[in-house]
Design an enzyme around this catalytic site. Structure first.
Site, PDB file in Angstrom:
ATOM      1  CG  HIS A   1      -2.576  17.197  21.241  1.00  0.00           C
ATOM      2  ND1 HIS A   1      -3.229  16.842  20.515  1.00  0.00           N
ATOM      3  CD2 HIS A   1      -2.812  18.316  21.953  1.00  0.00           C
ATOM      4  CE1 HIS A   1      -4.182  17.636  20.253  1.00  0.00           C
ATOM      5  NE2 HIS A   1      -3.735  18.093  21.202  1.00  0.00           N
ATOM      6  CD  GLU A   2      -1.480  19.879  24.755  1.00  0.00           C
ATOM      7  OE1 GLU A   2      -0.937  21.009  24.628  1.00  0.00           O
ATOM      8  OE2 GLU A   2      -2.566  19.196  24.776  1.00  0.00           O
TER       9      GLU A   2
ATOM     10  CG  HIS B   1      -1.818  22.876  20.552  1.00  0.00           C
ATOM     11  ND1 HIS B   1      -2.991  23.408  20.053  1.00  0.00           N
ATOM     12  CD2 HIS B   1      -2.553  22.305  21.854  1.00  0.00           C
ATOM     13  CE1 HIS B   1      -3.758  22.916  19.846  1.00  0.00           C
ATOM     14  NE2 HIS B   1      -3.614  22.067  20.899  1.00  0.00           N
TER      15      HIS B   1
ATOM     16  CG  HIS C   1      -0.738  26.336  14.847  1.00  0.00           C
ATOM     17  ND1 HIS C   1      -2.120  26.736  15.192  1.00  0.00           N
ATOM     18  CD2 HIS C   1      -0.861  27.066  13.629  1.00  0.00           C
ATOM     19  CE1 HIS C   1      -2.549  27.896  13.805  1.00  0.00           C
ATOM     20  NE2 HIS C   1      -1.961  27.759  13.144  1.00  0.00           N
TER      21      HIS C   1
END
Length: 718
Positions: free
Chosen positions: A509-510, A513, A516
């Site tokens: 998940h992290e 980021h 992105h």
């Protein structure tokens, strides 16, 4: 557009993914030289310069804040004093390029407060956060500065600007109006005072919460730890020894320590003890109690919203989001809530049946499922229904291997390559690893990523991603310095760090980021930050690749034998992927609903605990589950404005995530490069260059379908 550092401090939607930053006193008008303070020096070394973590010292920051503010003030004043007619080039461009010194300083201070805090750091933050907020609020309420922005705005359609420039001009002007530019001088003074006081309260809340999370539950009898993994027990013994209690075991009051106990400890009294300590953080009526701080924050937020012309804080915060209004966010949440509660009740019935059977067989006393039993008995149900035990899975989930897995996946999907270079650049803790990021096709440098994976005193709880420097081409191409931060429990000396499936999901998940921001390719930094309810979208999508066969077969290998995870075990995990979704959804969604109801009202609650209890009763919260973040410890809401009236955004983003994953599935699989390329070029690379709802429609051909989310969680779609 405004300075990146200013956007962060004042909570503007254009903020980039940096750590929360502080605030400082009114500087002298003249620019103060950086002098010898290493916190202000331009970054040197490879990768276009890297932060001087090895020189970081809390005592250097007060002087640095003062000098960085002075430089920022001088840069902005130069724009204000420009005698030429205001244009995009002589107003917006220099404003976007201003504040470089403060941006560097803010990156350093964000790590000092989030990753390396101590009592002195907390004192400095408490002093300087309100000062910096006062400085920035006053700076951007300057009527002469607003007049320049307004002049450019008024002529935006007749001055030859392109679409991106017009978007910047309109968003900047609307932001300034929304944040008080048209207020009277007297009301501006009130706003300055409110923002400064709020910043001090945020700092106080964070300090109190960190104080409670530094506490330990000590165990003196090893028998009480039955059911816990040997490696975890060894880490508890090491923690106790480090705290001057050799021969005991210390369970820190953080999620990463509490959750394994709640899930695996057979000693019910220990589970209850750890659970009560964890869920009552900030709510013990002592020096670390946050209730009064929260009440004051809510009162000030409402006063500020009304001063700025909004009915309440939720309306103010949501004006520049995809959802736009509290009602629209609530509508999505209430589509999901009834199904989640119904499923949770089914899960409790399954757990109670096992508890009753154990009691009947004489294996344990007769009990009624309580919140401290939920995770423990959920594992028993998982075992009964799917023949799956978490302890079977964990030996295959080595942190180092899964780090390789997330890097490999990013290469397959987006042509990102990663080369470890730990030891070649400064780090802020000896256990931080660094990796050069490059393009696999061209070998061109993309940037650098820091991995700070392990829990320690002085590090805030949870997991987060930040950038120390974000990409832009205005003023010259800048590469990315990104960081992923987790709170995993490190393996015992000489042993690999094994993590749970939940932790592995957090890891991916992290990193989503991080992807992105590593892929972002924009010209104007004002278009770099995305709306709050888009922020979690790329990270939640990235979770999906963890359980793909390609990742598991390559990287989910047993830490002793090196053998890949058996297909039979993989099949069990996949068969159970909708298991416990009632709990997961209720735990999260109750927090999001309470957040919105708390901020979408004219009269803020004064009794925080009562408001929490009453709201949960009103929506039918199952008594066996507590909010993922109870209000007294809800750092998302009260350590800054960032997620206030915005915790719903995880669900909003997950709706897009589920629909995006469906696009891969429909195209034939998770590695389809046609879909991956569209996802990258339309949604990941483009920052906020266009409206994100329009961008999603360009990617998918329509708005996201909430039914994809319901199906993913195993809930009815009709």
């Amino acid at each position: 557009m405004m300075l990146a550092s200013t956007a962060m401090i004042m909570g503007y939607s254009q903020m980039t993914a940096t750590a929360a930053e502080p605030t400082a006193a009114q500087p002298a008008a003249a620019t103060a030289p950086a002098g010898e303070n290493p916190m202000l020096a331009k970054w040197t070394g490879p990768f276009e310069g890297v932060p001087p973590w090895d020189k970081m010292d809390p005592e250097l920051f007060p002087d640095a804040f003062q000098k960085a503010m002075a430089e920022t003030k001088a840069e902005v004043q130069a724009v204000i004093d420009n005698p030429a007619e205001p244009t995009f080039e002589n107003t917006h461009v220099p404003m976007m390029l201003a504040g470089d010194m403060m941006d560097r300083l803010s990156a350093l201070w964000g790590v000092q407060t989030s990753n390396k805090s101590n009592d002195r750091v907390e004192d400095i933050d408490a002093e300087w956060s309100p000062k910096l907020t006062t400085f920035y609020t006053e700076l951007f309420l300057d009527p002469k500065l607003f007049a320049r922005y307004k002049a450019v705005y008024d002529k935006r359609n007749s001055s030859g600007l392109d679409a991106q420039q017009i978007r910047i001009v309109e968003r900047s002007y609307e932001e300034m109006v929304r944040d008080g530019a048209n207020l009277s001088p007297a009301d501006k003074a009130k706003l300055v005072a409110m923002n400064s006081k709020l910043e001090g309260l945020f700092s106080a809340f964070s300090s109190k919460l960190l104080g409670d999370e530094k506490r330990y539950s000590f165990v003196t009898d090893k028998a009480e730890l039955a059911g816990l993994e040997p490696g975890f027990v060894a880490s508890l013994a090491a923690a106790a020894e480090a705290n001057g209690k050799p021969g005991q075991w210390a369970i820190k009051n953080t999620r990463s320590s509490a959750q394994p106990v709640l899930q695996n400890a057979t000693n019910r009294a220990l589970r209850e003890k750890v659970w009560r300590a964890f869920v009552n953080r900030g709510d013990n009526g002592d020096a670390n109690d946050t209730n009064a701080t929260i009440a004051e924050i809510l009162k000030l937020r409402q006063q500020r919203a009304e001063l700025l012309g909004f009915p309440n804080h939720a309306a103010y915060r949501m004006a520049d989001t995809m959802a736009k209004t509290p009602d629209k966010a609530m509508a999505l949440m209430m589509k999901v809530w009834p199904a989640a509660v119904a499923r949770a009740k089914e899960e409790v019935a399954d757990m109670q049946a096992i508890a009753d059977a154990d009691a009947k067989a004489g294996k344990s006393p007769k009990i009624t499922i309580e919140p401290w039993d939920y995770r423990f008995y959920a594992e028993k149900v998982r075992k009964a229904k799917y023949d799956l035990d978490e302890s079977e899975v964990k030996p295959y989930l080595q942190l180092d291997k899964l780090t390789q897995a997330m890097f490999w996946s990013a290469g397959q999907l987006y042509d990102l390559g990663f080369r470890e270079n730990t030891g070649t650049v400064p780090v802020f803790d000896p256990k931080v690893k660094t990796f050069e990021v490059y393009n696999l096709k061209t070998n061109a440098n993309v940037g650098l990523i820091y991995l700070d994976n392990f829990a320690r005193d002085g590090k805030r709880s949870g997991a987060w991603m930040t950038t120390y420097r974000s990409q832009q081409t205005l003023g010259g191409e800048r590469n990315v310095l990104a960081s992923n931060n987790n709170n995993f429990t490190e393996g015992a000396k000489g042993e690999p760090t094994l993590i749970s499936l939940d932790d592995a999901t957090t890891l991916f998940h992290e990193f989503g980021h991080g992807i992105h921001y590593l892929l972002q390719h924009i010209h104007y930094p004002a278009l770099g930050g995305v709306p709050r309810d888009f922020v979690e979208f790329p990270s939640q999508v990235n979770e999906n690749w963890l359980m793909t066969p390609e990742v598991l077969s390559k990287y989910a290998t047993h830490y002793k034998t090196g053998e890949p995870m058996p297909q039979a075990l993989v099949d069990k995990i996949l068969a159970s992927n909708k298991f416990n979704q009632g709990f997961e959804t209720v735990e999260y969604l109750s927090s999001a609903i309470v957040d919105m109801k708390m901020h979408d009202r004219k009269v803020p609650p004064a009794d925080i605990d009562k408001f929490e209890r009453d709201t949960l009763a009103e929506i039918g919260m199952p008594k066996e589950i507590v909010m993922r973040h109870r209000l007294p410890q809800f750092g998302h809401l009260f350590s800054s404005d960032a997620y206030s009236a915005g915790y719903y955004s995880y669900l909003w983003s997950e709706t897009m995530d589920a629909d995006t994953w469906a696009a891969f599935t429909e195209a034939g699989g998770p590695w389809d490069r046609t879909v991956a390329d569209k996802f990258r070029t339309i949604l990941l690379m483009t920052g906020n260059e266009t409206d994100r709802a329009e961008a999603y429609r360009a990617f998918r051909g329509r708005d996201p379908d909430v039914k994809a989310l319901l199906r993913k969680r195993g809930f009815p779609t009709e």
